[in-house]
Design a protein around this motif. Structure first.
Motif, PDB file in Angstrom:
ATOM      1  N   GLY A  99       0.805  -1.207   0.000  1.00  0.00           N
ATOM      2  CA  GLY A  99       0.000   0.000   0.000  1.00  0.00           C
ATOM      3  C   GLY A  99       0.839   1.259   0.000  1.00  0.00           C
ATOM      4  O   GLY A  99       2.082   1.220  -0.048  1.00  0.00           O
ATOM      5  N   VAL A 100       0.188   2.400   0.079  1.00  0.00           N
ATOM      6  CA  VAL A 100       0.813   3.701  -0.097  1.00  0.00           C
ATOM      7  C   VAL A 100       1.768   4.014   1.066  1.00  0.00           C
ATOM      8  O   VAL A 100       2.686   4.826   0.928  1.00  0.00           O
ATOM      9  CB  VAL A 100      -0.296   4.772  -0.286  1.00  0.00           C
ATOM     10  N   GLY A 101       1.584   3.360   2.186  1.00  0.00           N
ATOM     11  CA  GLY A 101       2.466   3.564   3.337  1.00  0.00           C
ATOM     12  C   GLY A 101       3.903   3.164   3.060  1.00  0.00           C
ATOM     13  O   GLY A 101       4.831   3.719   3.655  1.00  0.00           O
ATOM     14  N   THR A 102       4.093   2.211   2.145  1.00  0.00           N
ATOM     15  CA  THR A 102       5.444   1.772   1.782  1.00  0.00           C
ATOM     16  C   THR A 102       6.273   2.969   1.319  1.00  0.00           C
ATOM     17  O   THR A 102       7.378   3.209   1.812  1.00  0.00           O
ATOM     18  CB  THR A 102       5.373   0.745   0.631  1.00  0.00           C
ATOM     19  N   GLN A 103       5.713   3.716   0.359  1.00  0.00           N
ATOM     20  CA  GLN A 103       6.421   4.870  -0.207  1.00  0.00           C
ATOM     21  C   GLN A 103       6.579   5.970   0.846  1.00  0.00           C
ATOM     22  O   GLN A 103       7.597   6.650   0.895  1.00  0.00           O
ATOM     23  CB  GLN A 103       5.648   5.384  -1.426  1.00  0.00           C
ATOM     24  N   LEU A 104       5.571   6.120   1.698  1.00  0.00           N
ATOM     25  CA  LEU A 104       5.613   7.153   2.730  1.00  0.00           C
ATOM     26  C   LEU A 104       6.798   6.903   3.659  1.00  0.00           C
ATOM     27  O   LEU A 104       7.565   7.819   3.980  1.00  0.00           O
ATOM     28  CB  LEU A 104       4.296   7.145   3.516  1.00  0.00           C
ATOM     29  N   ALA A 105       6.977   5.655   4.056  1.00  0.00           N
ATOM     30  CA  ALA A 105       8.083   5.306   4.956  1.00  0.00           C
ATOM     31  C   ALA A 105       9.425   5.551   4.272  1.00  0.00           C
ATOM     32  O   ALA A 105      10.344   6.119   4.878  1.00  0.00           O
ATOM     33  CB  ALA A 105       7.951   3.848   5.377  1.00  0.00           C
ATOM     34  N   ILE A 106       9.508   5.169   2.990  1.00  0.00           N
ATOM     35  CA  ILE A 106      10.767   5.349   2.253  1.00  0.00           C
ATOM     36  C   ILE A 106      11.113   6.831   2.132  1.00  0.00           C
ATOM     37  O   ILE A 106      12.223   7.260   2.448  1.00  0.00           O
ATOM     38  CB  ILE A 106      10.676   4.702   0.844  1.00  0.00           C
ATOM     39  N   SER A 107      10.127   7.648   1.698  1.00  0.00           N
ATOM     40  CA  SER A 107      10.366   9.074   1.492  1.00  0.00           C
ATOM     41  C   SER A 107      10.762   9.759   2.789  1.00  0.00           C
ATOM     42  O   SER A 107      11.610  10.653   2.815  1.00  0.00           O
ATOM     43  CB  SER A 107       9.120   9.745   0.925  1.00  0.00           C
ATOM     44  N   MET A 108      10.139   9.361   3.893  1.00  0.00           N
ATOM     45  CA  MET A 108      10.449   9.926   5.195  1.00  0.00           C
ATOM     46  C   MET A 108      11.912   9.652   5.539  1.00  0.00           C
ATOM     47  O   MET A 108      12.641  10.548   5.953  1.00  0.00           O
ATOM     48  CB  MET A 108       9.575   9.250   6.229  1.00  0.00           C
ATOM     49  N   LYS A 109      12.352   8.417   5.311  1.00  0.00           N
ATOM     50  CA  LYS A 109      13.708   8.016   5.686  1.00  0.00           C
ATOM     51  C   LYS A 109      14.744   8.704   4.806  1.00  0.00           C
ATOM     52  O   LYS A 109      15.861   8.957   5.228  1.00  0.00           O
ATOM     53  CB  LYS A 109      13.841   6.498   5.571  1.00  0.00           C
ATOM     54  N   LEU A 110      14.374   9.007   3.546  1.00  0.00           N
ATOM     55  CA  LEU A 110      15.317   9.645   2.627  1.00  0.00           C
ATOM     56  C   LEU A 110      15.221  11.173   2.697  1.00  0.00           C
ATOM     57  O   LEU A 110      15.812  11.862   1.866  1.00  0.00           O
ATOM     58  CB  LEU A 110      15.060   9.182   1.181  1.00  0.00           C
ATOM     59  N   PHE A 111      14.452  11.701   3.636  1.00  0.00           N
ATOM     60  CA  PHE A 111      14.246  13.156   3.800  1.00  0.00           C
ATOM     61  C   PHE A 111      13.676  13.795   2.548  1.00  0.00           C
ATOM     62  O   PHE A 111      13.938  14.946   2.257  1.00  0.00           O
ATOM     63  CB  PHE A 111      15.551  13.853   4.206  1.00  0.00           C
ATOM     64  N   GLU A 112      12.898  13.049   1.740  1.00  0.00           N
ATOM     65  CA  GLU A 112      12.263  13.629   0.542  1.00  0.00           C
ATOM     66  C   GLU A 112      10.902  14.198   0.936  1.00  0.00           C
ATOM     67  O   GLU A 112       9.864  13.613   0.656  1.00  0.00           O
ATOM     68  CB  GLU A 112      12.084  12.550  -0.536  1.00  0.00           C
ATOM     69  N   TYR A 113      10.975  15.386   1.577  1.00  0.00           N
ATOM     70  CA  TYR A 113       9.728  15.928   2.139  1.00  0.00           C
ATOM     71  C   TYR A 113       8.731  16.351   1.059  1.00  0.00           C
ATOM     72  O   TYR A 113       7.530  16.378   1.299  1.00  0.00           O
ATOM     73  CB  TYR A 113      10.049  17.086   3.075  1.00  0.00           C
ATOM     74  N   ASP A 114       9.205  16.680  -0.133  1.00  0.00           N
ATOM     75  CA  ASP A 114       8.256  17.032  -1.206  1.00  0.00           C
ATOM     76  C   ASP A 114       7.407  15.823  -1.595  1.00  0.00           C
ATOM     77  O   ASP A 114       6.211  15.936  -1.860  1.00  0.00           O
ATOM     78  CB  ASP A 114       8.991  17.607  -2.421  1.00  0.00           C
ATOM     79  N   SER A 115       8.032  14.644  -1.575  1.00  0.00           N
ATOM     80  CA  SER A 115       7.273  13.420  -1.873  1.00  0.00           C
ATOM     81  C   SER A 115       6.294  13.117  -0.739  1.00  0.00           C
ATOM     82  O   SER A 115       5.158  12.690  -0.974  1.00  0.00           O
ATOM     83  CB  SER A 115       8.224  12.239  -2.043  1.00  0.00           C
ATOM     84  N   VAL A 116       6.758  13.364   0.507  1.00  0.00           N
ATOM     85  CA  VAL A 116       5.879  13.124   1.657  1.00  0.00           C
ATOM     86  C   VAL A 116       4.623  13.989   1.541  1.00  0.00           C
ATOM     87  O   VAL A 116       3.500  13.508   1.744  1.00  0.00           O
ATOM     88  CB  VAL A 116       6.624  13.429   2.976  1.00  0.00           C
ATOM     89  N   LEU A 117       4.815  15.260   1.163  1.00  0.00           N
ATOM     90  CA  LEU A 117       3.662  16.158   1.045  1.00  0.00           C
ATOM     91  C   LEU A 117       2.688  15.639  -0.014  1.00  0.00           C
ATOM     92  O   LEU A 117       1.481  15.603   0.195  1.00  0.00           O
ATOM     93  CB  LEU A 117       4.131  17.573   0.689  1.00  0.00           C
ATOM     94  N   THR A 118       3.211  15.209  -1.176  1.00  0.00           N
ATOM     95  CA  THR A 118       2.352  14.658  -2.227  1.00  0.00           C
ATOM     96  C   THR A 118       1.533  13.487  -1.677  1.00  0.00           C
ATOM     97  O   THR A 118       0.305  13.417  -1.872  1.00  0.00           O
ATOM     98  CB  THR A 118       3.200  14.152  -3.407  1.00  0.00           C
TER      99      THR A 118
END
Lengths: 284, 331
Positions: free
Chosen positions: B264-283
């Motif tokens: 699910g979408v949480g997979t990407q959320l966890a990855i983006s958070m760990k990589l400090f990709e806050y623009d992806s987190v916002l999306t």
């Protein structure tokens, strides 16, 4: 088919509450019903009419005395024998016995729920059969209720719902028919239709026990009257107004006697339900 | 219940008019037992002090502080997050991934809910008290009674266990059991929802008007037939409504399953958070918001349709048949 009486009660009593310590609703009831009889059950509210009917359809267990129907002792019935017994007894409950949002067809099928195989009932719920439809429509037409088969029950008026409940019991086809105030919420004309159908059923050899509040209807349709007051039988005999009037006030106190006089159906004591059923009638 | 609304109540009116009314006119009405004029002020003060004390104690235990977010250090990291989040990441490859994951989230919630409904139904049938008249009840101590009691206790225990463990914990367990991906997510949602729906169904079936159940039983129908043809149709709108609400909950739960590797979408959320990709987190947060609003709206539409009155009931004078009252009335 059955040699003896259909119903035979001896010293029948019923208490409610834990260990039979609660209110005594019926006591010392001796009743014998034969095939082809249409017996009117009369008495004021709280006299025990509904309890007697619920004992007869094996919803309640007697607390005293014996109750035999079709020769079966109802105190010992259980499991598959209980279900087999109940298939032979059709009940028209006073109210709240129809599923509101379900169609008339579904509600009518409930009458045959005991005799249908489960898979067959599920099959019919998905794919209605022509035979079932015809049987249902014939009974509904007899009761003056054509063309409602597919309607949800809560679209019907109170009087129409009552007739659906009657139709359901008729479709079950039991040898003993118990009716708990089947005409309490319908107009006078419908009351005659319903009681006429029940009377014809008795004429064909069924046994009908019907509780009524209207004295005139009881006198007109029943072959015999059974009056209860405070849980005891105060009159058991032919529908003869004179004999009955003699028995009732003398046997019991003034309050009960008053109740009997007033159920004669004079306009002064028309219950609220009548005003409403008249309304229904006009709406139709 | 509906005592005041029963249309065919034929209590002898005449006795009321003859006896009760005259005596009531003479005798004064009994006064309701009132509250004492003044309640204990001391008790009130103690209760208020207790509540305030509990809040204070809990705040201290959780190191709660109103000023902490505004220390220079923390404001700096918040500023960094906000600066990094804008503008949101809208690059086509990332959006494509997001769409794929959103679809997967919806799929997880649908399969999980469907599985839960299928499993909850038989469990609820066993976990239900047979309400109604006395003759159908098995005699206590007999073989049938013992079997029935065992099935009842077992199904209640299973339902409680399923319900007590949250979805995320179930997901952790199933990831260990069946590996990473959406499949453990489906099992996790199904497990928890079975516990919730099983209990709700059982309570709904118990709450059906006993007169209705008796009307089914006295035709000689078995308990199973009464369940299928009386209890289920009588509660159908509420059954559907509860199941639908469960799907909404599962939709929200499915968005975080990815944190523990359950798809699910949480997979990407966890990855983006760990990589400090806050623009992806916002999306992702915006997409989740849209999804939840959409599901909420869809749920509302379907529920309104399922619970809508069949119409005409009011003309027939059946005021008690207001469908919105039905769930409460059954309770």
């Amino acid at each position: 088919m059955i040699a003896g009486p259909v119903v035979l009660a001896r010293g029948l009593g019923k208490h409610f509450g834990p260990g039979g310590q609660g209110a005594e609703v019926l006591r010392g009831i001796d009743v014998r019903l034969e095939r082809g009889e249409m017996v009117g059950l009369l008495g004021p509210s709280g006299a025990g009419k509904t309890t007697l009917l619920r004992l007869l359809n094996a919803s309640l267990r007697p607390s005293a005395g014996t109750l035999r129907v079709f020769g079966e002792d109802l105190a010992t019935l259980r499991g598959s024998r209980l279900r087999a017994y109940r298939r032979r007894v059709a009940t028209i409950a006073q109210q709240h016995s129809l599923i509101p949002r379900a169609s008339v067809r579904h509600n009518l099928r409930l009458g045959r729920l005991g005799s249908l195989q489960l898979w067959r009932a599920l099959w019919l719920a998905a794919l209605p059969s022509a035979a079932e439809r015809q049987a249902a429509q014939r009974v509904l037409a007899d009761l003056g209720l054509p063309g409602v088969l597919e309607q949800p029950v809560d679209l019907l008026s109170g009087g129409q719902q009552q007739r659906v409940a009657v139709a359901r019991a008729l479709l079950q086809g039991g040898e003993l028919l118990l009716a708990d105030e089947p005409v309490a919420s319908v107009d006078q004309e419908t009351a005659h239709v319903i009681l006429g159908v029940l009377r014809r059923l008795a004429g064909r050899g069924h046994t009908v026990l019907v509780s009524l509040h209207q004295r005139d209807l009881a006198l007109r349709y029943c072959t015999r009257l059974l009056a209860l007051e405070h849980g005891v039988v105060v009159y058991d005999g032919p529908p003869d107004p004179a004999a009955w009037r003699m028995t009732s006030p003398a046997a019991n106190g003034h309050a009960a006697a008053g109740a009997f006089e007033a159920t004669g159906g004079t306009s002064s004591s028309v219950p609220a339900s009548y005003a409403r059923s008249t309304h229904d009638h006009i709406a139709q | 219940m509906r005592a005041s609304l029963t249309p065919t109540e034929t209590r002898p009116d005449h006795t009321t008019t003859r006896e009760v009314v005259p005596s009531a006119a003479v005798a004064p009405l009994p006064t309701a037992p009132g509250f004492p004029e003044r309640r204990s002020t001391l008790l009130n003060l103690l209760v208020v002090a207790g509540v305030i004390g509990a809040i204070w104690w809990s705040a201290a235990g959780t190191q709660f502080s109103l000023s902490a977010p505004f220390t220079p250090e923390n404001t700096k990291s918040v500023a960094r997050f906000v600066a990094g989040a804008f503008p949101p990441n809208l690059t086509p490859p990332f959006l494509l991934t997001v769409v794929r994951l959103v679809v997967e989230t919806v799929q997880i919630s649908i399969v999980g809910t469907a599985l839960a409904i299928v499993l909850a139904f038989p469990l609820s049938a066993l976990a239900m008290c047979r309400t109604g008249e006395e003759l159908s009840r098995p005699v206590s101590g007999g073989v049938r009674w013992t079997a029935r009691w065992a099935a009842y206790s077992a199904s209640r225990t299973v339902l409680n266990l399923l319900r007590a463990v949250p979805e995320l914990v179930w997901a952790l367990i199933f990831v260990v059991a069946v590996g990473l991906g959406p499949y453990p997510g489906v099992l996790a949602l199904a497990a928890h929802s079975t516990g919730v729906l099983g209990k709700l169904y059982a309570e709904l079936f118990e709450s059906v008007d006993p007169r209705l159940v008796e009307a089914g039983r006295v035709t000689g129908a078995s308990e199973l037939a009464v369940l299928l043809f009386v209890r289920v149709p009588a509660t159908l709108p509420v059954l559907l409504s509860y199941s639908l609400f469960r799907w909404e909950c599962n939709m929200r739960a499915a968005t975080v399953l990815g944190f523990v590797g359950a798809g699910g979408v949480g997979t990407q959320l966890a990855i983006s958070m760990k990589l400090f990709e806050y623009d992806s987190v916002l999306t992702l947060v915006l997409v989740l918001l849209a999804l939840v609003v959409l599901v909420d709206f869809a749920g509302q539409l379907i529920r309104a349709r399922v619970l809508a009155p069949t119409g005409g009931a009011h003309q027939a004078g059946a005021a008690a048949d207001d469908p919105f009252c039905r769930p409460c009335e059954m309770g």
